[in-house]
Design a protein around this motif. Structure first.
Motif, PDB file in Angstrom:
ATOM      1  N   SER A  58      25.979 -30.822 -28.276  1.00  0.00           N
ATOM      2  CA  SER A  58      26.932 -29.711 -28.226  1.00  0.00           C
ATOM      3  C   SER A  58      28.329 -30.218 -28.547  1.00  0.00           C
ATOM      4  CB  SER A  58      26.914 -29.067 -26.836  1.00  0.00           C
ATOM      5  OG  SER A  58      27.703 -27.894 -26.816  1.00  0.00           O
ATOM      6  N   MET A  59      28.964 -29.531 -29.483  1.00  0.00           N
ATOM      7  CA  MET A  59      30.318 -29.871 -29.922  1.00  0.00           C
ATOM      8  C   MET A  59      31.279 -28.762 -29.494  1.00  0.00           C
ATOM      9  SD  MET A  59      29.745 -32.729 -31.779  1.00  0.00           S
ATOM     10  CE  MET A  59      31.218 -32.883 -32.798  1.00  0.00           C
ATOM     11  N   SER A  60      32.453 -29.140 -29.001  1.00  0.00           N
ATOM     12  CA  SER A  60      33.444 -28.169 -28.529  1.00  0.00           C
ATOM     13  C   SER A  60      34.621 -28.081 -29.487  1.00  0.00           C
ATOM     14  CB  SER A  60      33.969 -28.574 -27.142  1.00  0.00           C
ATOM     15  OG  SER A  60      32.979 -28.431 -26.158  1.00  0.00           O
ATOM     16  N   TYR A  61      35.163 -26.854 -29.611  1.00  0.00           N
ATOM     17  CA  TYR A  61      36.389 -26.673 -30.382  1.00  0.00           C
ATOM     18  C   TYR A  61      37.548 -26.607 -29.391  1.00  0.00           C
ATOM     19  CZ  TYR A  61      39.438 -25.267 -34.208  1.00  0.00           C
ATOM     20  OH  TYR A  61      40.441 -25.237 -35.151  1.00  0.00           O
ATOM     21  N   GLN A  62      38.321 -27.674 -29.327  1.00  0.00           N
ATOM     22  CA  GLN A  62      39.339 -27.809 -28.293  1.00  0.00           C
ATOM     23  C   GLN A  62      40.425 -26.722 -28.322  1.00  0.00           C
ATOM     24  OE1 GLN A  62      38.803 -29.557 -25.820  1.00  0.00           O
ATOM     25  NE2 GLN A  62      37.256 -31.002 -26.532  1.00  0.00           N
ATOM     26  N   PRO A  63      40.860 -26.229 -29.483  1.00  0.00           N
ATOM     27  CA  PRO A  63      41.864 -25.155 -29.451  1.00  0.00           C
ATOM     28  C   PRO A  63      41.416 -23.945 -28.637  1.00  0.00           C
ATOM     29  CG  PRO A  63      41.761 -26.089 -31.646  1.00  0.00           C
ATOM     30  CD  PRO A  63      40.628 -26.703 -30.865  1.00  0.00           C
ATOM     31  N   GLU A  64      40.133 -23.585 -28.721  1.00  0.00           N
ATOM     32  CA  GLU A  64      39.651 -22.439 -27.948  1.00  0.00           C
ATOM     33  C   GLU A  64      39.489 -22.797 -26.474  1.00  0.00           C
ATOM     34  OE1 GLU A  64      38.296 -18.477 -27.210  1.00  0.00           O
ATOM     35  OE2 GLU A  64      39.691 -19.494 -28.575  1.00  0.00           O
ATOM     36  N   PHE A  65      38.984 -24.007 -26.200  1.00  0.00           N
ATOM     37  CA  PHE A  65      38.880 -24.450 -24.806  1.00  0.00           C
ATOM     38  C   PHE A  65      40.255 -24.428 -24.150  1.00  0.00           C
ATOM     39  CE2 PHE A  65      39.278 -27.761 -21.598  1.00  0.00           C
ATOM     40  CZ  PHE A  65      38.221 -27.462 -20.747  1.00  0.00           C
ATOM     41  N   CYS A  66      41.240 -24.916 -24.863  1.00  0.00           N
ATOM     42  CA  CYS A  66      42.596 -24.959 -24.312  1.00  0.00           C
ATOM     43  C   CYS A  66      43.172 -23.562 -24.118  1.00  0.00           C
ATOM     44  CB  CYS A  66      43.509 -25.781 -25.218  1.00  0.00           C
ATOM     45  SG  CYS A  66      43.179 -27.564 -25.165  1.00  0.00           S
ATOM     46  N   TYR A  67      42.847 -22.655 -25.033  1.00  0.00           N
ATOM     47  CA  TYR A  67      43.334 -21.281 -24.871  1.00  0.00           C
ATOM     48  C   TYR A  67      42.746 -20.653 -23.610  1.00  0.00           C
ATOM     49  CZ  TYR A  67      44.105 -16.325 -25.470  1.00  0.00           C
ATOM     50  OH  TYR A  67      44.474 -15.015 -25.235  1.00  0.00           O
ATOM     51  N   GLY A 219      32.506 -12.946 -28.325  1.00  0.00           N
ATOM     52  CA  GLY A 219      31.820 -13.417 -29.518  1.00  0.00           C
ATOM     53  C   GLY A 219      32.670 -13.488 -30.769  1.00  0.00           C
ATOM     54  N   LYS A 220      33.995 -13.505 -30.602  1.00  0.00           N
ATOM     55  CA  LYS A 220      34.875 -13.440 -31.771  1.00  0.00           C
ATOM     56  C   LYS A 220      35.520 -14.771 -32.146  1.00  0.00           C
ATOM     57  CE  LYS A 220      36.032  -8.567 -31.046  1.00  0.00           C
ATOM     58  NZ  LYS A 220      35.188  -8.122 -32.178  1.00  0.00           N
ATOM     59  N   TYR A 221      35.683 -15.701 -31.183  1.00  0.00           N
ATOM     60  CA  TYR A 221      36.415 -16.937 -31.450  1.00  0.00           C
ATOM     61  C   TYR A 221      35.497 -18.151 -31.278  1.00  0.00           C
ATOM     62  CZ  TYR A 221      40.746 -14.279 -31.533  1.00  0.00           C
ATOM     63  OH  TYR A 221      41.738 -13.389 -31.861  1.00  0.00           O
ATOM     64  N   LEU A 222      35.488 -19.021 -32.284  1.00  0.00           N
ATOM     65  CA  LEU A 222      34.626 -20.194 -32.265  1.00  0.00           C
ATOM     66  C   LEU A 222      34.928 -21.070 -31.055  1.00  0.00           C
ATOM     67  CD1 LEU A 222      32.463 -21.859 -33.759  1.00  0.00           C
ATOM     68  CD2 LEU A 222      34.344 -23.077 -34.892  1.00  0.00           C
ATOM     69  N   SER A 223      33.888 -21.384 -30.306  1.00  0.00           N
ATOM     70  CA  SER A 223      34.043 -22.184 -29.091  1.00  0.00           C
ATOM     71  C   SER A 223      33.211 -23.471 -29.140  1.00  0.00           C
ATOM     72  CB  SER A 223      33.626 -21.364 -27.868  1.00  0.00           C
ATOM     73  OG  SER A 223      33.690 -22.126 -26.685  1.00  0.00           O
ATOM     74  N   GLU A 224      31.932 -23.356 -29.522  1.00  0.00           N
ATOM     75  CA  GLU A 224      31.061 -24.524 -29.574  1.00  0.00           C
ATOM     76  C   GLU A 224      30.095 -24.408 -30.756  1.00  0.00           C
ATOM     77  OE1 GLU A 224      29.339 -26.331 -26.292  1.00  0.00           O
ATOM     78  OE2 GLU A 224      31.211 -26.343 -25.160  1.00  0.00           O
ATOM     79  N   VAL A 225      29.609 -25.559 -31.168  1.00  0.00           N
ATOM     80  CA  VAL A 225      28.572 -25.641 -32.194  1.00  0.00           C
ATOM     81  C   VAL A 225      27.504 -26.590 -31.673  1.00  0.00           C
ATOM     82  CG1 VAL A 225      28.012 -26.429 -34.522  1.00  0.00           C
ATOM     83  CG2 VAL A 225      30.139 -25.161 -34.117  1.00  0.00           C
ATOM     84  N   ARG A 226      26.257 -26.174 -31.755  1.00  0.00           N
ATOM     85  CA  ARG A 226      25.164 -26.992 -31.225  1.00  0.00           C
ATOM     86  C   ARG A 226      24.099 -27.229 -32.279  1.00  0.00           C
ATOM     87  NH1 ARG A 226      25.179 -23.542 -25.571  1.00  0.00           N
ATOM     88  NH2 ARG A 226      27.170 -24.393 -24.837  1.00  0.00           N
ATOM     89  N   PHE A 258      36.770 -15.809 -35.813  1.00  0.00           N
ATOM     90  CA  PHE A 258      38.135 -16.306 -35.956  1.00  0.00           C
ATOM     91  C   PHE A 258      38.192 -17.772 -35.522  1.00  0.00           C
ATOM     92  CE2 PHE A 258      38.748 -11.755 -35.611  1.00  0.00           C
ATOM     93  CZ  PHE A 258      39.722 -11.504 -36.570  1.00  0.00           C
ATOM     94  N   ILE A 259      38.982 -18.550 -36.222  1.00  0.00           N
ATOM     95  CA  ILE A 259      39.219 -19.952 -35.863  1.00  0.00           C
ATOM     96  C   ILE A 259      40.572 -20.001 -35.141  1.00  0.00           C
ATOM     97  CG2 ILE A 259      39.412 -22.322 -36.689  1.00  0.00           C
ATOM     98  CD1 ILE A 259      36.698 -21.006 -37.226  1.00  0.00           C
ATOM     99  N   PRO A 260      40.563 -20.180 -33.826  1.00  0.00           N
ATOM    100  CA  PRO A 260      41.820 -20.133 -33.077  1.00  0.00           C
ATOM    101  C   PRO A 260      42.669 -21.383 -33.289  1.00  0.00           C
ATOM    102  CG  PRO A 260      40.040 -20.782 -31.632  1.00  0.00           C
ATOM    103  CD  PRO A 260      39.415 -20.463 -32.963  1.00  0.00           C
ATOM    104  N   LYS A 261      43.895 -21.336 -32.832  1.00  0.00           N
ATOM    105  CA  LYS A 261      44.758 -22.507 -32.882  1.00  0.00           C
ATOM    106  C   LYS A 261      45.194 -22.871 -31.469  1.00  0.00           C
ATOM    107  CE  LYS A 261      48.965 -19.831 -33.951  1.00  0.00           C
ATOM    108  NZ  LYS A 261      50.096 -19.693 -34.910  1.00  0.00           N
ATOM    109  N   PHE A 262      45.702 -24.070 -31.308  1.00  0.00           N
ATOM    110  CA  PHE A 262      46.190 -24.483 -29.999  1.00  0.00           C
ATOM    111  C   PHE A 262      47.323 -23.556 -29.558  1.00  0.00           C
ATOM    112  CE2 PHE A 262      44.270 -28.630 -31.112  1.00  0.00           C
ATOM    113  CZ  PHE A 262      43.569 -28.870 -29.928  1.00  0.00           C
ATOM    114  N   TYR A 263      47.288 -23.126 -28.318  1.00  0.00           N
ATOM    115  CA  TYR A 263      48.330 -22.223 -27.823  1.00  0.00           C
ATOM    116  C   TYR A 263      49.703 -22.872 -27.897  1.00  0.00           C
ATOM    117  CZ  TYR A 263      48.199 -24.874 -23.403  1.00  0.00           C
ATOM    118  OH  TYR A 263      48.254 -25.869 -22.448  1.00  0.00           O
TER     119      TYR A 263
END
Length: 281
Positions: A58-67, A219-226, A258-263
């Motif tokens: 499992s891979m995490s997208y940190q910009p979304e985790f941080c948001y 279900g709109k913002y990329l969070s993880e890829v497995r 959507f591909i979010p950005k760091f807040y």
């Protein structure tokens, strides 16, 4: 099946003890039923039996985790690595069974911090970061301690081999993620799935289930890829394989993502705009 029946019988017997002790307290009975159902689900889906069939990476997208955790102001979110804007990072390497269950906490072997030094602290900081705590601060190793205790102890591998296996199977992020970083424009789910097709697939889009996309915020913002990785007889990981239905159903992204950005980038942009306005007056 026998193991699961034994676990379930044990839970049921414990539940009846709770009922007998709290029979005169309606609130306690309601609470006990909720706890019983939650405990049953966890116990039936996981166990300390270390037998498993493959791995989920499992891979995490940190910009979304941080948001999602923006009010906690984690150190890695306040000063993120530029690499994380265009690349997902490792969340974990999880032993999994074909029937949808998974082993968990298979031994009491404690996490050995020397693993970080053995494999390179900078590798972890970049590709498998703990964004909650800065390097050298108390609790910095807590993320990897958790991953080792819950998942690594069931792999049958040494700590160095387990963590190195995950790092070696690091899943490269396609360029489309960085291209759409914070643009406010959606991308098609199928385009992102196709971008993740591995070389071994020979470009066959029918094998898109080699990647499972997980999104947050409805279900709109990329969070993880497995992805799923096969297991060799010695417990080591082999190559990417098709995921089982139990993993595939975890994918919950809309047709457009959507591909979010760091807040923190929003704050920087606001400061720049505000400064420009002040100078223009």
């Amino acid at each position: 099946m026998i193991l699961r029946l034994i676990v379930l019988c044990s839970i049921v017997s414990r539940y009846y003890v709770l009922i007998e002790a709290r029979v005169n307290d309606p609130k306690s009975k309601e609470h006990s039923m909720t706890a019983f159902l939650q405990t049953s689900e966890t116990a039936l889906n996981s166990s300390s039996d270390s037998l498993f069939d493959y791995y989920v990476l499992s891979m995490s997208y940190q910009p979304e985790f941080c948001y999602l955790h923006r009010h906690e102001m984690f150190s890695g979110c306040e000063k993120p690595n530029e690499f994380w804007k265009g690349s997902l990072t490792i969340h974990g390497l999880w032993p999994q069974r074909r029937d949808g269950t998974w082993p968990s906490t298979c031994s009491n072997e404690k996490f050995d911090e020397s693993t970080l030094s053995d494999l390179g602290r900078e590798r972890f900081a970049t590709f498998w970061p703990n964004v909650k705590v800065s390097m050298g601060s108390p609790g910095f190793t807590s993320f990897w301690e958790h991953e080792w205790t819950k998942h690594g102890t069931c792999s049958g591998l040494t700590q160095d081999n387990y963590f190195n296996t995950a790092l070696t199977h690091f899943l490269p992020t396609p360029d489309i993620v960085e291209e759409y970083y914070g643009r406010g424009e959606s991308i098609l789910k199928k385009d992102l799935e196709n971008a993740y097709i591995h070389d071994d697939d020979n470009g066959d889009v029918s094998k898109k289930n080699h990647v499972v996309l997980v999104c947050s915020r409805n279900g709109k913002y990329l969070s993880e890829v497995r992805i799923c990785v096969g297991k060799n007889s010695d417990g080591s990981a082999s190559r990417r394989i098709m995921c089982e239905p139990s993993v595939i159903k975890e994918g919950n992204c809309d047709d457009e993502i959507f591909i979010p950005k760091f807040y923190i980038d929003n704050a920087w942009q606001f400061n720049q705009t505000f400064s420009a306005l002040i100078k223009s007056e």
